[in-house]
Each structure stands twice: as C-alpha cells, then as structure tokens.
Design a protein around this motif. Structure first.
Motif, PDB file in Angstrom:
ATOM      1  N   GLY A  37       0.798  -1.250   0.109  1.00 43.84           N
ATOM      2  CA  GLY A  37       0.062  -0.167  -0.120  1.00 43.84           C
ATOM      3  C   GLY A  37       0.807   1.279  -0.077  1.00 43.84           C
ATOM      4  N   ASP A  38       1.864   1.270   0.607  1.00 45.35           N
ATOM      5  CA  ASP A  38       2.923   2.579   0.734  1.00 45.35           C
ATOM      6  C   ASP A  38       3.373   2.794  -0.719  1.00 45.35           C
ATOM      7  OD1 ASP A  38       2.728   2.720   3.342  1.00 45.35           O
ATOM      8  OD2 ASP A  38       4.344   1.323   3.786  1.00 45.35           O
ATOM      9  N   ALA A  39       3.935   1.813  -1.411  1.00 47.38           N
ATOM     10  CA  ALA A  39       4.541   1.899  -2.584  1.00 47.38           C
ATOM     11  C   ALA A  39       3.551   2.295  -3.748  1.00 47.38           C
ATOM     12  CB  ALA A  39       5.438   0.709  -3.094  1.00 47.38           C
ATOM     13  N   ALA A  40       2.393   1.489  -3.607  1.00 47.10           N
ATOM     14  CA  ALA A  40       1.183   1.873  -4.456  1.00 47.10           C
ATOM     15  C   ALA A  40       0.607   3.092  -4.298  1.00 47.10           C
ATOM     16  CB  ALA A  40       0.182   0.660  -4.533  1.00 47.10           C
ATOM     17  N   GLN A  41       0.650   3.681  -3.258  1.00 44.66           N
ATOM     18  CA  GLN A  41      -0.096   5.012  -2.770  1.00 44.66           C
ATOM     19  C   GLN A  41       0.788   6.062  -3.441  1.00 44.66           C
ATOM     20  OE1 GLN A  41      -0.238   5.991   1.354  1.00 44.66           O
ATOM     21  NE2 GLN A  41      -2.346   6.549   1.131  1.00 44.66           N
ATOM     22  N   LYS A  68       3.062  12.407   3.514  1.00 44.03           N
ATOM     23  CA  LYS A  68       3.320  13.834   3.534  1.00 44.03           C
ATOM     24  C   LYS A  68       4.217  14.315   2.492  1.00 44.03           C
ATOM     25  CE  LYS A  68       4.661  13.673   8.472  1.00 44.03           C
ATOM     26  NZ  LYS A  68       5.719  13.744   9.549  1.00 44.03           N
ATOM     27  N   GLY A  69       4.816  13.422   1.498  1.00 40.57           N
ATOM     28  CA  GLY A  69       5.060  14.042   0.323  1.00 40.57           C
ATOM     29  C   GLY A  69       4.224  14.212  -0.806  1.00 40.57           C
ATOM     30  N   HIS A  70       2.953  14.012  -0.690  1.00 43.44           N
ATOM     31  CA  HIS A  70       2.048  14.301  -1.682  1.00 43.44           C
ATOM     32  C   HIS A  70       1.042  15.110  -1.168  1.00 43.44           C
ATOM     33  CE1 HIS A  70       3.470  11.169  -4.268  1.00 43.44           C
ATOM     34  NE2 HIS A  70       3.533  10.299  -3.351  1.00 43.44           N
ATOM     35  N   ALA A  71       1.175  15.942  -0.115  1.00 39.38           N
ATOM     36  CA  ALA A  71       0.472  16.883   0.312  1.00 39.38           C
ATOM     37  C   ALA A  71      -0.227  17.628  -0.422  1.00 39.38           C
ATOM     38  CB  ALA A  71       0.847  17.455   1.708  1.00 39.38           C
ATOM     39  N   ASP A  72       0.825  18.269  -1.369  1.00 41.48           N
ATOM     40  CA  ASP A  72       0.425  19.260  -2.473  1.00 41.48           C
ATOM     41  C   ASP A  72       0.098  18.823  -3.681  1.00 41.48           C
ATOM     42  OD1 ASP A  72       0.863  21.358  -0.566  1.00 41.48           O
ATOM     43  OD2 ASP A  72       3.058  21.316  -1.023  1.00 41.48           O
TER      44      ASP A  72
END
Length: 289
Positions: free
Chosen positions: A84-88, A117-121
């Motif tokens: 799930g982490d990698a696919a997210q 966090k890396g995709h907050a924006d």
C-alpha cells in the motif's frame, strides 16, 4: 539445491537484515505464530534489522495497528513496509488518473484518505463510480469471503471498453485467513490482464517495495539481506530478482505439497515442486521459528 533448515538461528549470523512476510509466516490473519515472533526477536537481539514486508494494500500504519491488535510485540520488528505504501506513491503521482474506481472493502479506504507527507500538495484523488473513472485501484474483492475474479467479468469488460488502467495495491493472488482461503487484488489484476487490460504492480515481487525498504532501513550496498516468505511467486521470486537469499516457508500457502507433517517438508517433494516452478530459494523451513 535448497537447504532445509530447522530454525532461523542456524543461518542468522550470516545476515544483517531480514525482509519477512506476514500472512502465512508471522501470523495467519487472526493470531501470530509465537515461534516466528521469537525467531524475529532473537535476530534483532543479535544486531539484525527486521523489516516486515507485506503486500497488504493499506498504508503501513494500518498494518501496524492490526499487528498490535493481534498481539505481535513491537520488539520483533524495526519497521513495516507495505504494498500500500509503494502503490500510494504511484496513485498520488497520477499513475492511473485522478478519478478512480476502487475495488475493495472499507478497511482499505485509508489508501485514499491518508495522504503521505510527500504528496500533501499533489492534485486531489477521488473515488468515483466505474462510469466516471479514469482508472482502477484494486485492493481486493468487494466481498473477499465469497467473490472470485470471474464475478468481475462484466464490469471488467466495461472498463476494457474504456481503456482503463488498473493499479494493483496487493499483488498476492490468495491468502489464508485462519482456515479460509480468500482471493486478493493480484488475482483480480491477473484476470483483468487475461481479458486484455493493463495492470500496474508495486508490491512483491516488484522492485519498488524493496527499494523503499532499503531506503528506510538505511541499508548500505554491502548489507547482507535475507527474505522470508511462503509466496513462491511473490516472496521467493522477488528475492531472486533482487539477488538476495530467501527462506521458503513451506507450511504456508503450499503446505499440502510437501507431505503430511507441516513442520518437516519432504526433501524430494520440495525439490521437484521448486524445479517445476523454476524457483531456487537458498533455504526452506516448515514454519518460521
């Protein structure tokens, strides 16, 4: 030739880090295997690092919460890395679009709502119906206890007619929940591909999940890694493709193939079974202990 061992302790001194599967190795979906827990604790006590590497289609915090509920002690592992982490990461990068038809249960909704966090924006991702979708995310059947991939034929044909790609959040084909065998997202993705569709994978045996684990564990290029798993086409194939040794847990998904004693696989049956599948794990063990 695959060497059958009786315990992890026989070989553990030769390795710095362990990538250990969950279902079928550390627990059965309902409760932990205490001997496996003890083996991981002992490996860490001698200075090794343990990454629990799972094809669960949920971010790792949900996997950790599940382990806590089962009673798996936290001193048995250093970190958890999930499919799930990698696919997210791939989903929020737009790998299959931003409007997505989700195949899965409510327990996997965190895949969409817990934004890393890396995709907050990053642009928003939304769950929509099939008719509105730009792509598909599969985390498992809607009804994992009763459905099979064939139940999705008509809906998959609609998706194919529209050219929708599928992101598979769990490449496993099946898992055993207690005594019940259930289909996973990998079986849905495999069926979609057999109909002519395109599927993207990020868990074992594919490289992104291993890259993520090495980065988070801060493993240098010289680290001696060992994988443990019962999935011959996920855990073992992934280890082979990564060039690392593996322990095949014979008492998991394929337990019926190696004799009547789950704890002690028959060497001749094991060798023939592995040769037929062109898999060469360095070691095999009945149950992780």
């Amino acid at each position: 030739m695959t060497r059958i061992i009786q315990s992890l302790a026989e070989i553990s001194a030769s390795y710095d880090a362990l990538f250990c599967d969950l279902w079928g190795c550390l627990h059965n979906g309902k409760q932990p295997y205490q001997a496996a827990v003890s083996a991981l604790q002992a490996f860490r006590a001698q200075g090794g690092k343990v990454c629990l590497m799972t094809n669960a289609p949920r971010p790792n915090q949900y996997v950790v919460a599940q382990l806590d509920r089962m009673g798996v002690p936290r001193d048995a592992w250093d970190l958890v890395v999930s499919s799930g982490d990698a696919a997210q990461d791939a989903m929020f990068e737009g790998a299959v679009g931003r409007k997505l038809w989700h195949i899965g249960t409510e327990k996997d909704f965190g895949f969409f709502t817990d934004i890393p966090k890396g995709h907050a924006d990053s642009p928003a991702v939304s769950r929509v119906g099939l008719s509105e979708a730009e792509g598909i995310v599969a985390s498992g059947p809607f009804d994992e206890l009763n459905e099979t991939p064939e139940d999705y034929r008509d809906r998959f044909q609609q998706a194919l007619d529209r050219g929708l790609p599928m992101l598979c959040a769990n490449p496993d084909l099946v898992v055993d929940m207690g005594e019940t065998r259930i289909y996973c997202a990998g079986a849905l993705a495999e069926f979609y591909e057999s109909m002519g569709g395109k599927a993207l994978y990020y868990g074992k045996p594919h490289a992104p999940i291993y890259d993520r684990a090495r980065r988070l564990m801060d493993l240098g290029s010289e680290a001696r890694c060992l994988a443990v798993g019962d999935g011959i086409d996920t855990d073992i194939l992934g280890a082979m493709q990564q060039g690392i040794d593996a322990i095949f847990v014979t008492g998991g998904l394929a337990a019926d193939a190696f004799g009547s004693d789950v704890e002690n696989p028959q060497a001749d049956q094991l060798d023939d079974w592995l040769a037929a599948r062109e898999r060469t794990p360095a070691y095999a063990i009945g149950r992780l202990r």
